[in-house]
Design a protein around this motif. Structure first.
Motif, PDB file in Angstrom:
ATOM      1  N   HIS A 197      -5.284  -2.184  13.707  1.00 28.77           N
ATOM      2  CA  HIS A 197      -6.456  -1.483  13.166  1.00 28.77           C
ATOM      3  C   HIS A 197      -7.346  -0.950  14.293  1.00 28.77           C
ATOM      4  CE1 HIS A 197      -6.198  -2.284   8.856  1.00 28.77           C
ATOM      5  NE2 HIS A 197      -5.861  -3.534   9.099  1.00 28.77           N
ATOM      6  N   TYR A 227      -4.397   1.321   4.351  1.00 31.63           N
ATOM      7  CA  TYR A 227      -5.645   0.903   5.011  1.00 31.63           C
ATOM      8  C   TYR A 227      -5.289   0.752   6.491  1.00 31.63           C
ATOM      9  CZ  TYR A 227      -8.452  -3.296   6.541  1.00 31.63           C
ATOM     10  OH  TYR A 227      -9.204  -4.231   7.209  1.00 31.63           O
ATOM     11  N   LYS A 241     -10.710   0.263  10.900  1.00 31.00           N
ATOM     12  CA  LYS A 241     -11.896  -0.316  10.247  1.00 31.00           C
ATOM     13  C   LYS A 241     -13.160   0.376  10.741  1.00 31.00           C
ATOM     14  CE  LYS A 241      -9.704  -4.848  10.375  1.00 31.00           C
ATOM     15  NZ  LYS A 241      -9.819  -6.286  10.573  1.00 31.00           N
ATOM     16  N   ASN A 249     -14.376  -5.885   7.651  1.00 30.68           N
ATOM     17  CA  ASN A 249     -13.158  -5.294   7.088  1.00 30.68           C
ATOM     18  C   ASN A 249     -13.462  -4.160   6.113  1.00 30.68           C
ATOM     19  OD1 ASN A 249     -11.701  -7.145   8.573  1.00 30.68           O
ATOM     20  ND2 ASN A 249     -11.490  -8.587   6.875  1.00 30.68           N
ATOM     21  N   SER A 270      -1.666  -7.007  12.635  1.00 27.16           N
ATOM     22  CA  SER A 270      -2.323  -5.854  11.996  1.00 27.16           C
ATOM     23  C   SER A 270      -3.779  -5.705  12.433  1.00 27.16           C
ATOM     24  CB  SER A 270      -2.143  -5.857  10.478  1.00 27.16           C
ATOM     25  OG  SER A 270      -2.664  -7.010   9.916  1.00 27.16           O
ATOM     26  N   SER A 271      -4.455  -6.824  12.754  1.00 27.81           N
ATOM     27  CA  SER A 271      -5.860  -6.691  13.204  1.00 27.81           C
ATOM     28  C   SER A 271      -5.953  -5.869  14.477  1.00 27.81           C
ATOM     29  CB  SER A 271      -6.474  -8.068  13.445  1.00 27.81           C
ATOM     30  OG  SER A 271      -6.610  -8.710  12.214  1.00 27.81           O
ATOM     31  N   ASP A 276       5.024  -1.286   5.902  1.00 31.04           N
ATOM     32  CA  ASP A 276       3.745  -1.787   6.398  1.00 31.04           C
ATOM     33  C   ASP A 276       3.796  -1.889   7.917  1.00 31.04           C
ATOM     34  OD1 ASP A 276       2.003  -1.868   4.344  1.00 31.04           O
ATOM     35  OD2 ASP A 276       2.463  -3.903   3.719  1.00 31.04           O
ATOM     36  N   ALA A 277       2.934  -2.712   8.494  1.00 32.19           N
ATOM     37  CA  ALA A 277       2.960  -2.890   9.944  1.00 32.19           C
ATOM     38  C   ALA A 277       4.074  -3.888  10.282  1.00 32.19           C
ATOM     39  CB  ALA A 277       1.604  -3.382  10.422  1.00 32.19           C
ATOM     40  N   ARG A 335      -7.024  -6.014  -2.807  1.00 33.85           N
ATOM     41  CA  ARG A 335      -6.230  -5.271  -3.788  1.00 33.85           C
ATOM     42  C   ARG A 335      -5.276  -6.176  -4.576  1.00 33.85           C
ATOM     43  NH1 ARG A 335      -4.690  -1.315   0.883  1.00 33.85           N
ATOM     44  NH2 ARG A 335      -3.129  -2.964   0.902  1.00 33.85           N
ATOM     45  N   ALA A 389       0.836  -1.209   0.000  1.00 34.50           N
ATOM     46  CA  ALA A 389       0.000   0.000   0.000  1.00 34.50           C
ATOM     47  C   ALA A 389       0.867   1.255   0.000  1.00 34.50           C
ATOM     48  CB  ALA A 389      -0.907  -0.014   1.217  1.00 34.50           C
ATOM     49  N   SER A 412      -9.674 -10.970   4.613  1.00 33.62           N
ATOM     50  CA  SER A 412      -8.627 -10.040   5.043  1.00 33.62           C
ATOM     51  C   SER A 412      -8.681  -8.824   4.131  1.00 33.62           C
ATOM     52  CB  SER A 412      -7.255 -10.702   4.954  1.00 33.62           C
ATOM     53  OG  SER A 412      -6.260  -9.741   5.267  1.00 33.62           O
ATOM     54  N   GLY A 413      -8.780  -7.640   4.741  1.00 32.41           N
ATOM     55  CA  GLY A 413      -9.031  -6.426   3.977  1.00 32.41           C
ATOM     56  C   GLY A 413      -8.090  -6.227   2.793  1.00 32.41           C
ATOM     57  N   SER A 414      -6.783  -6.230   3.069  1.00 34.17           N
ATOM     58  CA  SER A 414      -5.829  -5.867   2.011  1.00 34.17           C
ATOM     59  C   SER A 414      -5.819  -6.866   0.856  1.00 34.17           C
ATOM     60  CB  SER A 414      -4.425  -5.711   2.599  1.00 34.17           C
ATOM     61  OG  SER A 414      -4.072  -6.880   3.296  1.00 34.17           O
ATOM     62  N   SER A 461      -1.276 -12.312   4.580  1.00 34.38           N
ATOM     63  CA  SER A 461      -2.735 -12.439   4.541  1.00 34.38           C
ATOM     64  C   SER A 461      -3.311 -11.913   3.214  1.00 34.38           C
ATOM     65  CB  SER A 461      -3.389 -11.783   5.754  1.00 34.38           C
ATOM     66  OG  SER A 461      -3.328 -10.397   5.656  1.00 34.38           O
TER      67      SER A 461
HETATM   68  C1  DP6 Z   1      -0.550  -2.015   7.345  1.00 32.14           C
HETATM   69  O1  DP6 Z   1      -5.424  -6.487   5.544  1.00 32.14           O
HETATM   70  O2  DP6 Z   1      -3.768  -7.387   7.207  1.00 32.14           O
HETATM   71  O3  DP6 Z   1      -0.673  -3.607   5.581  1.00 32.14           O
HETATM   72  O4  DP6 Z   1      -8.338  -6.748   7.275  1.00 32.14           O
HETATM   73  O5  DP6 Z   1      -7.558  -7.346   9.572  1.00 32.14           O
HETATM   74  O6  DP6 Z   1      -6.841  -8.737   7.613  1.00 32.14           O
HETATM   75  P1  DP6 Z   1      -7.238  -7.352   8.115  1.00 32.14           P
HETATM   76  O7  DP6 Z   1      -5.944  -6.424   7.984  1.00 32.14           O
HETATM   77  P2  DP6 Z   1      -4.817  -6.388   6.887  1.00 32.14           P
HETATM   78  O8  DP6 Z   1      -4.223  -4.917   7.105  1.00 32.14           O
HETATM   79  C2  DP6 Z   1      -3.169  -4.435   6.332  1.00 32.14           C
HETATM   80  C3  DP6 Z   1      -2.653  -3.179   6.902  1.00 32.14           C
HETATM   81  C4  DP6 Z   1      -1.418  -2.612   6.258  1.00 32.14           C
HETATM   82  C5  DP6 Z   1      -1.769  -1.482   5.292  1.00 32.14           C
HETATM   83  C6  DP6 Z   1      -2.350  -1.868   3.956  1.00 32.14           C
HETATM   84  O9  DP6 Z   1      -2.032  -2.945   3.402  1.00 32.14           O
HETATM   85  O10 DP6 Z   1      -3.106  -1.041   3.410  1.00 32.14           O
END
Ligand code: DP6
Length: 348
Positions: free
Chosen positions: A213, A19, A22, A28, A209-210, A298-299, A169, A15, A164-166, A120
């Motif tokens: 968030h 992201y 939440k 997510n 990362s959860s 990232d995290a 993409r 990213a 998983s959110g990311s 993830s």
């Molecule tokens: C810091 O997608 O791992 O990489 O939705 O809980 O599975 P969940 O979280 P995740 O969060 C990624 C956070 C990040 C920033 C990003 O990829 O945008």
């Protein structure tokens, strides 16, 4: 169900506007929109195999799928349950007939578990795609549709986001924008880019990362985050479309620092910065301008150094000469998840 096997590959993504945070009560759903660059070889290979059996069962098998590359992830119990729950979600959402047979899921990541790269995004994208192939009535049509129909890929991306959110993409590329439920490819006039990942530390993350968030919202700096990220999202979209690398670089820098400041000011605070992280960031700042190199994190403690592919070897050499102790993973922008093989019929 006849014997069946599908093998897919889904890349990770990095990213540039993050992201982080939440919306309450959603699955997510992000507080702010994000944009990422899809990678290609830092990826998950995932296989779903169905063997004829009188009743339905499904299990995770910690083995590398045949035809896959890399290492099978060390899923703990919670990780395995989350993965299987997403399998169930995909099957029930994508098909009206109950599944049959003995289902086995195997996956492998090309980046070592110890590299501290989040798996993830790639693994949930791969699982979603393989499930869609499994339940497709006509698998040839499915394959063709996945290749040619961007709205179908976006639909699978939405489903993947719930795992998983990311991961939403990772279905397209090279640049993908995600806002609320919508995932969209951005047209780009940028030169082809590479991501040099300087692997600083292989340690297990202290704060996943959860948890991150959730915790960022306790930071006083959370105030205004959605607006800050939203305005970067709009500007980055324009920079990509207009082919302005320097602007991309400046936005990526501001946004990853913003996210890490949220971590450091959260209650309780946490940080992913290691000594090496700061050394690498300082070195890049000293030797490169934002028109040449974009940086993000990232995290985790690793530093992602995004450069035009034409300059990849040059920057890789500079970084490895200065930091021989840190491995550098080199990957390039990619086009998203792909189906590698579908086999039906007799199987050993
Ligand atoms: C810091 O997608 O791992 O990489 O939705 O809980 O599975 P969940 O979280 P995740 O969060 C990624 C956070 C990040 C920033 C990003 O990829 O945008």
């Amino acid at each position: 169900m006849t014997a069946f096997r599908i093998l897919v590959k889904a890349p990770s993504n990095i990213a540039l506007v993050k992201y982080m945070g939440k919306l309450p009560g959603g699955v997510n759903l992000p507080e702010n929109p994000s944009i990422s660059m899809t990678l290609s070889n830092l990826a998950t290979y995932l296989e779903i195999k169905v063997l004829p059996a009188p009743s339905f069962s499904r299990r995770w098998v910690p083995e590398v799928p045949s035809g896959g590359k890399g290492d099978s992830p060390n899923l703990d119990r919670a990780g395995e349950e989350k993965f299987l729950a997403h399998f169930d979600r995909c099957v029930s959402r994508l098909s009206d007939t109950p599944p049959t047979g003995a289902v086995e899921i195997r996956s492998a990541n090309t980046f070592p578990h110890s590299a501290g790269i989040a798996s993830s995004a790639s693994s949930f994208a791969a699982l979603t795609l393989a499930c869609a192939g499994l339940v497709a009535r006509d698998r040839k049509t499915f394959e063709e549709k996945f290749k040619t129909d961007g709205s179908f890929r976006a639909e699978l991306a939405r489903l993947s986001r719930e795992g998983s959110g990311s991961s939403c993409r990772s279905f397209d590329g090279p640049f993908v924008a995600w806002e609320k439920e919508q995932v969209q490819v951005l047209p780009s006039r940028l030169p082809p880019l590479s991501d040099l990942v300087v692997v600083i530390s292989s340690g297990q993350k202290k704060v996943g990362s959860s948890e991150a968030h959730a915790r960022v919202k306790s930071s006083p700096h959370w105030q205004g985050r959605v607006a800050r990220a939203g305005s970067r999202f709009a500007k980055l979209g324009q920079a990509i479309t207009g082919g302005n690398f320097q602007e991309l670089s400046e936005i990526a820098d501001a946004d990853f620092r913003d996210m890490h400041q949220l971590f450091e000011t959260a209650v309780p605070s946490f940080s992913y910065f290691a000594e090496g992280t700061t050394q690498v960031l300082d070195f890049i700042e000293e030797i490169a301008s934002p028109s040449e190199v974009a940086v993000t994190m990232d995290a985790g403690p690793n530093v992602h150094v995004v450069v035009p592919q034409a300059e990849e070897a040059h920057w890789k050499r500079k970084l490895s000469l200065q930091f021989p102790e840190y491995p550098i993973l080199v990957d390039r922008e990619g086009m998203g998840a792909e189906i590698l093989l579908i086999e039906e019929g007799e199987m050993k």
